[in-house]
Design a protein around this motif. Structure first.
Motif, PDB file in Angstrom:
ATOM      1  N   CYS A   1       9.600  32.740  -5.032  1.00  0.00           N
ATOM      2  CA  CYS A   1       8.674  31.607  -5.349  1.00  0.00           C
ATOM      3  C   CYS A   1       7.242  31.864  -4.750  1.00  0.00           C
ATOM      4  CB  CYS A   1       9.425  30.445  -4.584  1.00  0.00           C
ATOM      5  SG  CYS A   1      11.082  30.158  -5.086  1.00  0.00           S
ATOM      6  N   PHE A   2       6.935  32.748  -3.915  1.00  0.00           N
ATOM      7  CA  PHE A   2       5.643  32.908  -3.053  1.00  0.00           C
ATOM      8  C   PHE A   2       5.296  34.390  -3.325  1.00  0.00           C
ATOM      9  CE2 PHE A   2       8.120  29.602  -1.051  1.00  0.00           C
ATOM     10  CZ  PHE A   2       7.321  28.680  -0.951  1.00  0.00           C
TER      11      PHE A   2
ATOM     12  N   PRO B   1      13.934  26.414   5.065  1.00  0.00           N
ATOM     13  CA  PRO B   1      13.002  26.338   4.063  1.00  0.00           C
ATOM     14  C   PRO B   1      11.899  25.354   4.214  1.00  0.00           C
ATOM     15  CG  PRO B   1      14.784  25.099   3.143  1.00  0.00           C
ATOM     16  CD  PRO B   1      15.335  25.871   4.730  1.00  0.00           C
ATOM     17  N   CYS B   2      12.261  24.373   5.077  1.00  0.00           N
ATOM     18  CA  CYS B   2      11.139  23.434   5.006  1.00  0.00           C
ATOM     19  C   CYS B   2       9.932  23.922   6.127  1.00  0.00           C
ATOM     20  CB  CYS B   2      11.544  22.033   5.851  1.00  0.00           C
ATOM     21  SG  CYS B   2      12.427  21.207   4.542  1.00  0.00           S
TER      22      CYS B   2
ATOM     23  N   VAL C   1       7.838  26.267   4.200  1.00  0.00           N
ATOM     24  CA  VAL C   1       6.735  25.779   3.427  1.00  0.00           C
ATOM     25  C   VAL C   1       5.738  24.785   4.078  1.00  0.00           C
ATOM     26  CG1 VAL C   1       6.491  23.988   1.334  1.00  0.00           C
ATOM     27  CG2 VAL C   1       8.290  25.884   1.419  1.00  0.00           C
ATOM     28  N   CYS C   2       6.361  24.180   5.033  1.00  0.00           N
ATOM     29  CA  CYS C   2       5.138  23.139   5.766  1.00  0.00           C
ATOM     30  C   CYS C   2       4.483  23.769   7.047  1.00  0.00           C
ATOM     31  CB  CYS C   2       6.286  22.030   6.415  1.00  0.00           C
ATOM     32  SG  CYS C   2       7.117  21.310   4.979  1.00  0.00           S
TER      33      CYS C   2
ATOM     34  N   ARG D   1       3.535  28.724   5.543  1.00  0.00           N
ATOM     35  CA  ARG D   1       2.583  28.776   4.687  1.00  0.00           C
ATOM     36  C   ARG D   1       1.174  28.459   4.862  1.00  0.00           C
ATOM     37  NH1 ARG D   1       2.944  32.731   1.183  1.00  0.00           N
ATOM     38  NH2 ARG D   1       1.658  31.553  -0.418  1.00  0.00           N
TER      39      ARG D   1
END
Length: 343
Positions: free
Chosen positions: A142-143, A206-207, A210-211, A214
């Motif tokens: 995804c990244f 995962p949060c 991403v939060c 990243r």
């Protein structure tokens, strides 16, 4: 007596160098020289003829003590084995340097390919590589993440630490799940805590990536003030949650200190497992506070500010195609309503 007591006149004595014996000896080369002739050995005859001394008859010089070694004399540079060891060590060092140069050459070649792909234009995007999933997996990465390529050398260590810190938090939550499962096996009434621990693992892992990971990655990659502020806000909330995890409020699904000490009364092995989870939560919280302060000090050195963050947010919002279409549609609707109301 006057003859013997008075000094004679210089003219009265004959010249001693005119003596016949002296003149005869000096004119005849067959006789020995003065240093080898002793006139008291033979008073009647002439002096013996001159004979050259043989080398064996020469006196042996006295032996002198050995002198100290001077810098010009040859030195002992070690045995053959020590020289071979030195040669092997030098060869190993050269091979290591050669492998390092080859690795750097491959890294530079990879970076050149990345730069070439960037130079193709806006349509040429980099292929995502994270998470590293196998090729047979139906879901792809995804990244895109490459710390050595995207992040400058001054910040690579910090971003790498934050990446490993995120992995550490994920492992801590997984160990918290194991400790809650152990407590559920001893006390079935702890089912709520087990369910919440599963939820924390599935939601927080995962949060958090991403939060807050990243944003800090993109902040150091592009020197973005907006991403710095997003990271500070989210990560501060995350550290507060880590503090609650460390405390261990009963019924929240965290194996903190309060729950761990209470579990010792029910089962000592389960209590020890939960105390290990509490230790991990404590280390996680302490490291989070340290990294928050460190990144904040680095942020102040980059020259970022709240005004730049506002400008970046406005630019990013206006450059978004969806936002522009929504704004255009809203503006058109308002204009049409105003026109129809005026009629």
């Amino acid at each position: 007596m006057s003859k013997y007591t008075s000094f004679p006149e210089p003219s009265d004595d004959a010249n001693p160098f005119q003596d016949p014996a002296v003149t005869q000896h000096s004119s005849n080369t067959e006789y020995a020289t003065l240093d080898l002739y002793n006139p008291f050995d033979n008073k009647t005859g002439p002096p013996p003829p001159y004979e050259a001394t043989s080398p064996s008859a020469q006196p042996v010089p006295a032996q002198t003590p050995p002198s100290r070694t001077t810098p010009t004399e040859p030195r002992n540079y070690g045995s053959y084995n020590s020289q071979q060891t030195a040669v092997k060590a030098t060869t190993a060092e050269l091979l290591r340097k050669q492998e390092e140069l080859e690795r750097k050459a491959k890294d530079l070649e990879r970076r050149e390919r990345e730069l070439d792909s960037h130079a193709l234009g806006p349509g040429a995007t980099r292929q995502n590589n994270w998470p590293p999933l196998p090729s047979f997996c139906p879901v792809g990465p995804c990244f895109y993440q490459d710390i050595n390529l995207d992040i400058s050398q001054n910040f690579q260590r910090t971003v790498t630490i934050m990446y490993y810190y995120w992995m550490f938090t994920a492992c801590t939550l997984f160990f918290n799940l194991i400790s809650c499962l152990a407590m559920f096996c001893v006390d079935p009434a702890n089912g709520v805590g087990l369910g919440l621990s599963i939820l924390w693992v599935l939601l927080s892992t995962p949060c958090s990536f991403v939060c807050w990971y990243r944003p800090v990655y993109k902040a150091f990659r592009t020197d973005s003030s907006f991403n710095f502020f997003a990271f500070f806000f989210v990560f501060f909330v995350q550290v507060v949650i880590y503090v609650i995890m460390t405390i261990g409020i009963p019924g929240w699904g965290f194996s903190g200190w309060i729950v761990s000490l209470a579990a010792l009364k029910t089962s000592v092995p389960v209590g020890v497992i939960m105390m290990l989870s509490a230790v991990l939560f404590t280390a996680q919280t302490a490291m989070g506070v340290v990294m928050l302060k460190k990144i904040h000090s680095m942020y102040r050195q980059t020259g970022a500010s709240f005004q730049k963050a506002q400008a970046e947010f406005a630019t990013g919002v206006m450059s978004n195609q969806t936002v522009r279409q929504a704004a255009a549609s809203a503006t058109t609707g308002v204009a049409q309503g105003a026109f129809s109301g005026g009629r």
